[in-house]
Design an enzyme around this catalytic site. Structure first.
Site, PDB file in Angstrom:
ATOM      1  N   HIS A   2       0.835  -1.206   0.000  1.00  0.00           N
ATOM      2  CA  HIS A   2       0.000   0.000   0.000  1.00  0.00           C
ATOM      3  C   HIS A   2       0.869   1.255   0.000  1.00  0.00           C
ATOM      4  CE1 HIS A   2      -4.051  -1.699   1.551  1.00  0.00           C
ATOM      5  NE2 HIS A   2      -3.544  -2.401   0.568  1.00  0.00           N
ATOM      6  N   PRO A  51      -2.934   0.228  19.289  1.00  0.00           N
ATOM      7  CA  PRO A  51      -2.841  -0.339  17.940  1.00  0.00           C
ATOM      8  C   PRO A  51      -3.091   0.650  16.797  1.00  0.00           C
ATOM      9  CG  PRO A  51      -4.889  -1.006  18.965  1.00  0.00           C
ATOM     10  CD  PRO A  51      -4.118  -0.261  20.010  1.00  0.00           C
ATOM     11  N   LYS A  61       1.918  -0.579  15.158  1.00  0.00           N
ATOM     12  CA  LYS A  61       3.373  -0.599  15.317  1.00  0.00           C
ATOM     13  C   LYS A  61       3.932  -1.767  16.127  1.00  0.00           C
ATOM     14  CE  LYS A  61       4.311   3.145  13.128  1.00  0.00           C
ATOM     15  NZ  LYS A  61       4.738   2.949  11.748  1.00  0.00           N
ATOM     16  N   TYR A  90       4.214   6.724   9.910  1.00  0.00           N
ATOM     17  CA  TYR A  90       3.360   5.582   9.580  1.00  0.00           C
ATOM     18  C   TYR A  90       4.126   4.502   8.814  1.00  0.00           C
ATOM     19  CZ  TYR A  90      -0.885   3.019   8.688  1.00  0.00           C
ATOM     20  OH  TYR A  90      -1.835   2.034   8.676  1.00  0.00           O
TER      21      TYR A  90
HETATM   22  C1  PHB Z   1      -4.983  -4.553  11.007  1.00  0.00           C
HETATM   23  O1  PHB Z   1      -5.223  -5.444  11.834  1.00  0.00           O
HETATM   24  O2  PHB Z   1      -5.061  -4.737   9.801  1.00  0.00           O
HETATM   25  C2  PHB Z   1      -4.628  -3.196  11.497  1.00  0.00           C
HETATM   26  C3  PHB Z   1      -4.524  -2.950  12.849  1.00  0.00           C
HETATM   27  C4  PHB Z   1      -4.182  -1.681  13.277  1.00  0.00           C
HETATM   28  C5  PHB Z   1      -3.958  -0.679  12.351  1.00  0.00           C
HETATM   29  C6  PHB Z   1      -4.042  -0.938  11.009  1.00  0.00           C
HETATM   30  C7  PHB Z   1      -4.390  -2.195  10.576  1.00  0.00           C
HETATM   31  O3  PHB Z   1      -3.648   0.565  12.748  1.00  0.00           O
END
Ligand code: PHB
Ligand code: APR
Length: 394
Positions: A75, A295, A299, A387
């Site tokens: 992505h 979450p 990270k 990010y």
């Molecule tokens: C995911 O589980 O795909 C996920 C979790 C936290 C995020 C982004 C994606 O910030």
């Protein structure tokens, strides 16, 4: 009682322990991994799925990224949703071409376990009653039970990669540690759904009903989250209610959210923890054993990989030359990144969630920040750099 000798004892077969076992293997250092769950359990445990560029590069370098490149989704941007619209942050354009890869953590774990076992590296699953002793000596001992029998693993160093509830951190005298902690007043209810994602890129949405996130796992499987109260009861959330809430919070004109069977549903509270120092005598903590981040920035796994990369370098230099500088400086090297990520994940969480008790003033501050990210390339670049992940410091 049976006795085994090795160079490094690794407690925990999560991403931290497994990546470390591969890095040490490549440096010609012997290591034994001890894991209290079964192989099936750790391979099925659903966790996050966003890999930073640096994490992918490291797995590539170790020759472990074959399936990741075939099945992972690269992505180059993410979407921020608010006020009924979406704004794209062009991650790659803002970071000199860096990107994230969507690939479930349990897929990473499967690949690492298979490759480690194929290389003859020992991983002992379903061990019980793990205890660490002699951490202040030059030859620590890990005692455990497996298959009903008592075992001792004698080693030079112990890597505590056993997550936030493991035995490693608890083996350090409390007076030798400072634990920095923060509870957030919200949790995420996450679902894995058997349906093609309704978006090509992740959508992080701020909404008056609360935060929502549309993530992906594959062309057929979607991963979605909604903000709920920390004490929310999963039983109060039948699938229809989850979809209603997702539809409301992710809504923009002309877009529909495709729904499908829910394969997994769970609630995770948001917590921040940092343990300082990350080492004690011959024990080195890595990954969730040393720190937890909320979450929102995805990270956790990436920080674990950065830790063990630094640890492996310190260990390899010590075996090669006797120089302890890398091991001595392990905590300081890791904490710089850990606190950067802690700050980023906390700000992103605060910006995108609805905080209990928030008033019109808070609401307007959040809008002003989101508006600024949309208008200022510098603000967007700062978000993008964090990010996609900071490059490893060497
Ligand atoms: C995911 O589980 O795909 C996920 C979790 C936290 C995020 C982004 C994606 O910030
Ligand atoms: N003895 C042996 N193994 C243990 C023990 C113990 N006493 N306690 C826990 N474990 C195992 C767990 O079963 C788990 O497999 O240690 C492993 C720790 O792995 P993770 O929790 O996955 O932690 P880590 O490897 O640090 O990975 C970082 O990033 O996405 C985030 O929180 C997520 O798993 C995550 C992580």
């Amino acid at each position: 009682m049976s006795r085994l000798d090795t160079q490094v004892a690794i407690i925990g077969a999560g991403p931290a322990g497994l990546v470390l076992s591969h890095l040490l293997g490549r440096a010609g250092i012997e290591a034994v991994v001890l894991e209290d769950r079964s192989r099936e359990y750790v391979e099925q445990r659903v966790r996050a799925g966003v890999l930073e560029q640096g994490t992918v590069d490291l797995l590539d370098d170790l020759g472990l990224a074959g399936r990741l490149h075939r099945e992972g989704l690269v992505h180059r941007g993410v979407l921020l949703g608010f006020d009924g619209r979406r704004h794209r942050i062009p991650l790659s354009d803002l970071t000199g071409g860096r990107a994230i890869t969507i690939y479930g953590q349990q897929e990473v774990v499967k690949d690492l376990i298979a490759a480690r076992l194929a290389a003859g590296g020992p991983i002992q699953f379903e061990v019980e009653d793990v205890e660490l002793a002699g951490l202040d000596s030059t030859r620590p001992v890990v005692r455990y039970r497996a298959g009903g029998a008592a075992h001792e693993l004698h080693c030079d160093l112990v890597a505590g990669c056993d997550g936030s509830h493991g035995v490693s951190r608890r083996s350090i005298p409390p007076a030798a540690l400072t634990v920095y902690e923060r509870e957030f007043p919200f949790a995420w209810l996450g679902i894995l759904a058997q349906v093609a994602p309704s978006t090509d890129e992740l959508i992080y949405a701020r909404h008056e009903r609360g935060f929502a996130l549309h993530s992906l796992r594959s062309p057929e499987v979607s991963r979605l989250y909604i903000q709920v109260a920390p004490d929310e009861d999963l039983a109060a959330w039948p699938d229809d209610r989850v979809w209603d809430e997702l539809r409301a919070r992710l809504a923009v004109d002309g877009w529909t959210l495709a729904e499908g069977p829910v394969l997994e549903k769970s609630i995770a509270v948001h917590r921040s923890v940092v343990v300082e120092p990350m080492q004690h005598g011959r024990l080195f903590l890595a990954g969730d054993a040393a720190h937890i981040v909320p979450p929102t920035g995805a990270k956790g796994l990436n920080l674990a990989v950065a830790d063990v990369r630094a640890l492996a370098q310190g260990i390899a230099a010590w075996y090669r030359t006797g120089d302890t500088a890398g091991l001595d400086g392990y905590t300081a090297r890791c904490l710089r990144r850990v606190w950067r990520v802690q700050e980023f994940s906390t700000s992103m969480s605060t910006l995108l969630h609805r905080l209990p008790g928030a008033d019109g003033f808070d609401e307007r501050l959040a809008r002003a920040e989101l508006d600024w990210i949309c208008r200022s390339e510098a603000a967007a670049r700062s978000l993008a750099e964090n990010y996609v992940g900071l490059p490893f410091d060497d």
